[in-house]
Each structure stands twice: as structure tokens, then as C-alpha cells.
Design a protein around this motif. Structure first.
Motif, PDB file in Angstrom:
ATOM      1  N   PRO A 195      -5.214   0.460  -8.428  1.00 41.22           N
ATOM      2  CA  PRO A 195      -6.035   0.726  -7.245  1.00 41.22           C
ATOM      3  C   PRO A 195      -6.811   2.041  -7.365  1.00 41.22           C
ATOM      4  CG  PRO A 195      -3.758   0.229  -6.635  1.00 41.22           C
ATOM      5  CD  PRO A 195      -3.782   0.480  -8.105  1.00 41.22           C
ATOM      6  N   GLY A 254      -2.832  -0.972  -2.879  1.00 41.23           N
ATOM      7  CA  GLY A 254      -3.503   0.220  -2.385  1.00 41.23           C
ATOM      8  C   GLY A 254      -2.706   1.468  -2.656  1.00 41.23           C
ATOM      9  N   LYS A 286      -9.246  -6.509  -0.956  1.00 39.59           N
ATOM     10  CA  LYS A 286      -8.362  -7.556  -1.466  1.00 39.59           C
ATOM     11  C   LYS A 286      -8.875  -8.943  -1.071  1.00 39.59           C
ATOM     12  CE  LYS A 286      -3.543  -9.014  -1.715  1.00 39.59           C
ATOM     13  NZ  LYS A 286      -3.825 -10.453  -1.468  1.00 39.59           N
ATOM     14  N   ILE A 329       0.872  -1.173   0.000  1.00 39.01           N
ATOM     15  CA  ILE A 329       0.000   0.000   0.000  1.00 39.01           C
ATOM     16  C   ILE A 329       0.908   1.221   0.000  1.00 39.01           C
ATOM     17  CG2 ILE A 329      -1.790   1.272   1.240  1.00 39.01           C
ATOM     18  CD1 ILE A 329      -2.687  -1.398   2.448  1.00 39.01           C
ATOM     19  N   VAL A 376      -8.814  -1.137   1.984  1.00 41.86           N
ATOM     20  CA  VAL A 376      -7.987  -1.756   0.951  1.00 41.86           C
ATOM     21  C   VAL A 376      -7.855  -3.255   1.193  1.00 41.86           C
ATOM     22  CG1 VAL A 376      -5.643  -1.909   0.026  1.00 41.86           C
ATOM     23  CG2 VAL A 376      -6.701   0.346   0.392  1.00 41.86           C
ATOM     24  N   ASN A 416      -7.116   6.912  -3.241  1.00 42.10           N
ATOM     25  CA  ASN A 416      -7.614   7.369  -1.936  1.00 42.10           C
ATOM     26  C   ASN A 416      -6.886   8.645  -1.551  1.00 42.10           C
ATOM     27  OD1 ASN A 416      -9.423   5.078  -0.904  1.00 42.10           O
ATOM     28  ND2 ASN A 416      -7.579   3.968  -1.504  1.00 42.10           N
ATOM     29  N   ILE A 426      -6.737   1.939   4.946  1.00 37.42           N
ATOM     30  CA  ILE A 426      -5.997   0.678   4.853  1.00 37.42           C
ATOM     31  C   ILE A 426      -6.915  -0.503   5.118  1.00 37.42           C
ATOM     32  CG2 ILE A 426      -4.161  -0.677   5.935  1.00 37.42           C
ATOM     33  CD1 ILE A 426      -2.762   2.127   6.404  1.00 37.42           C
TER      34      ILE A 426
END
Length: 269
Positions: free
Chosen positions: A206, A113, A266, A89, A262, A209, A259
Motif C-alpha cells: 500500500p 491500507g 480497493k 488497514i 483506501v 499515508n 480510510i
């Protein structure tokens, strides 16, 4: 402090903790990885956390004759490859968000992410024509008086009169004392970033964000038009461009929320 060699330059990094995902934090212009101190402390109990100094910043090397944002993005990719990171991420602040965008486009496979901190407030939107002369003036002034021009920019765009004095002093010192050859060469590239954003956004897998600070508004219409693979926006209160300094608790809470989302997405795949 550990290092890898990327594009012939030592790149400093640190690793902390372990967990189901790797959070790779990339700082913004003229600062360094120590700005993520509160995020490292918060997240290292749950995740593998990696921080790095961009070339020409912090403890990383300055031995480049030509400085490009493209190579800085390549440094991020090279660190991911060298450490064999998976389930990454990316978290980028300011310029760091631009660089992780380029990195995610160039090396998408391990990236699950993408989080931008106080950036993309006018995503993929060129400056209005009336500002072009100001850009030329900024670049010219930087060549004549680098430290003073950097300080003026920081005070006018990144800080406000309400920003706590210790943060203002820290940022002004960082901008004034930044490595001049790197700063001089990368400055003109900042003003063409909208073109890079438009070019790479379609290949970034992704969702984008964003965690942005309310001191300067976010152009949601630009996000709706240009974030072709989707976006989500969280705004936190603050008086400056540096929530990791001014509002670390609020930033950590927002990051934690993103997070979690994300990782849930997944697992659902």
C-alpha cells in the motif's frame, strides 16, 4: 480484554464493531491501546476495530528475556493470523508505525491500507554523524538512570511548553514507569530503524499515508526519495506527538479521509 500467545508472551487485544474493513491500531513506545479510545468510539460504528498492547506494554506480558522490535512486529502478524483478519488497514503511531511497516512487509496479503500517525518525519534517513555521540550518551544515560532519561527524551522531543499539562503529566508518567528491561533492550534498535525502513519499504504494497502533527516538520524530500510505492501526507495542528490525546477530532477526520480513499482504491481494482 482478550489475549493470544505470541512468541511465548500473552498479547492483550480488544475488538469492536463490524464492517467492510478491519482497522488495526498499534500504539507507540511506552503507552498502550487505551490511547486509541476516541478512535475506537468514532470508527466502531463503521468498521471492525482492533486494538492491541505491544509486548511489555499495557496488559500484555513481560516474560521475554530478549526484547526485539522484530518480535514485536511478529506479534502484530500473529494477531492478524489468529483473528483471521481480512481487508486490514494498519494504523500505527510512533514506534507502532515502524512495527506495522515491518508487519506489512512480512505478511502483505491481507493488508489493504497503511497509515502512520506522527512518524516517518525523516523516512529512511540516517542520523547525521554529529549526532552519533549523542546516541551513545543517551544509551549510556539510560543504563544509569532509566526513568530520568526517558522523561528527558519525552520532554525534549515529544512534548513542548505549549502541550496541555494533563498530557505532559500522562506521557512523562508513562515513560518513567515503562518496563525497564524492554526499554533498555529496544532503545539501541530505535537508532538503526532507518536501515530497516530502507530494507522493507519496497515490499510494502500500500501507499504510505502519513498523518503528522505540525509541532515538528516532516522532511518531504525524504518521503519523495524513499517511499518507493508512493505516499500522501496530511498535517494537523498540534503541540505534541500525541494527536489522539490533544486533537482527537482532527485525527479522526484525517483518518476517516484516508480510510475512505483506501476503500475507494480497493473497489476500483
Amino acid at each position: 480484554m482478550k489475549t493470544i500467545i505470541s512468541n511465548g508472551t500473552p498479547i492483550s487485544y480488544n475488538t469492536y464493531g463490524s464492517g467492510p474493513a478491519t482497522l488495526l491500531f498499534v500504539h507507540g513506545s511506552f503507552i498502550d491501546q487505551t490511547y486509541w479510545k476516541e478512535q475506537v468510539s468514532f470508527f466502531k460504528e463503521k468498521y471492525n476495530v482492533v486494538t492491541m498492547d505491544l509486548a511489555g506494554h499495557g496488559e500484555s506480558g513481560t516474560n521475554r528475556e530478549v526484547w526485539t522490535l522484530q518480535e514485536m512486529a511478529e506479534d502484530i502478524v500473529n494477531l492478524i493470523k489468529e483473528l483471521r483478519l481480512e481487508n486490514v488497514i494498519l494504523v500505527g503511531h510512533s514506534l507502532g508505525a515502524n512495527l506495522i511497516l515491518m508487519a506489512a512487509s512480512a505478511y502483505p496479503d491481507p493488508i489493504i491500507g497503511f497509515i502512520a500517525v506522527d512518524n516517518f518525519k525523516n523516512l529512511a534517513t540516517p542520523l547525521p554523524p554529529e549526532y552519533e555521540s549523542q546516541v551513545d550518551e543517551i544509551i549510556a544515560n539510560s543504563k544509569k538512570a532509566y526513568a530520568e532519561t526517558n522523561e528527558h527524551y519525552a520532554r525534549m522531543v515529544l512534548l513542548t511548553e505549549q502541550t496541555p499539562q494533563w498530557i505532559t503529566d500522562k506521557i512523562v508518567a508513562a515513560y518513567r514507569n515503562s518496563y525497564e528491561p524492554m526499554g533498555q533492550q529496544t532503545l539501541p534498535q530505535f537508532f538503526t530503524m532507518d536501515r530497516i525502513e530502507r530494507a522493507v519499504l519496497p515490499s510494502v504494497k500500500p501507499r504510505i499515508n502519513l498523518i503528522n502533527v505540525s509541532y515538528m516538520p516532516t522532511n518531504v524530500a525524504a518521503l519523495e526519495q524513499n517511499a518507493v510505492n508512493g505516499f500522501a501526507l496530511i498535517e494537523i495542528a498540534g503541540t505534541c506527538h500525541y494527536p489522539m490525546l490533544e486533537s482527537p477530532k482532527a485525527l479522526n477526520e484525517a483518518l476517516d479521509e484516508v480510510i475512505d480513499g483506501v476503500l475507494e482504491a480497493k473497489l476500483a481494482i
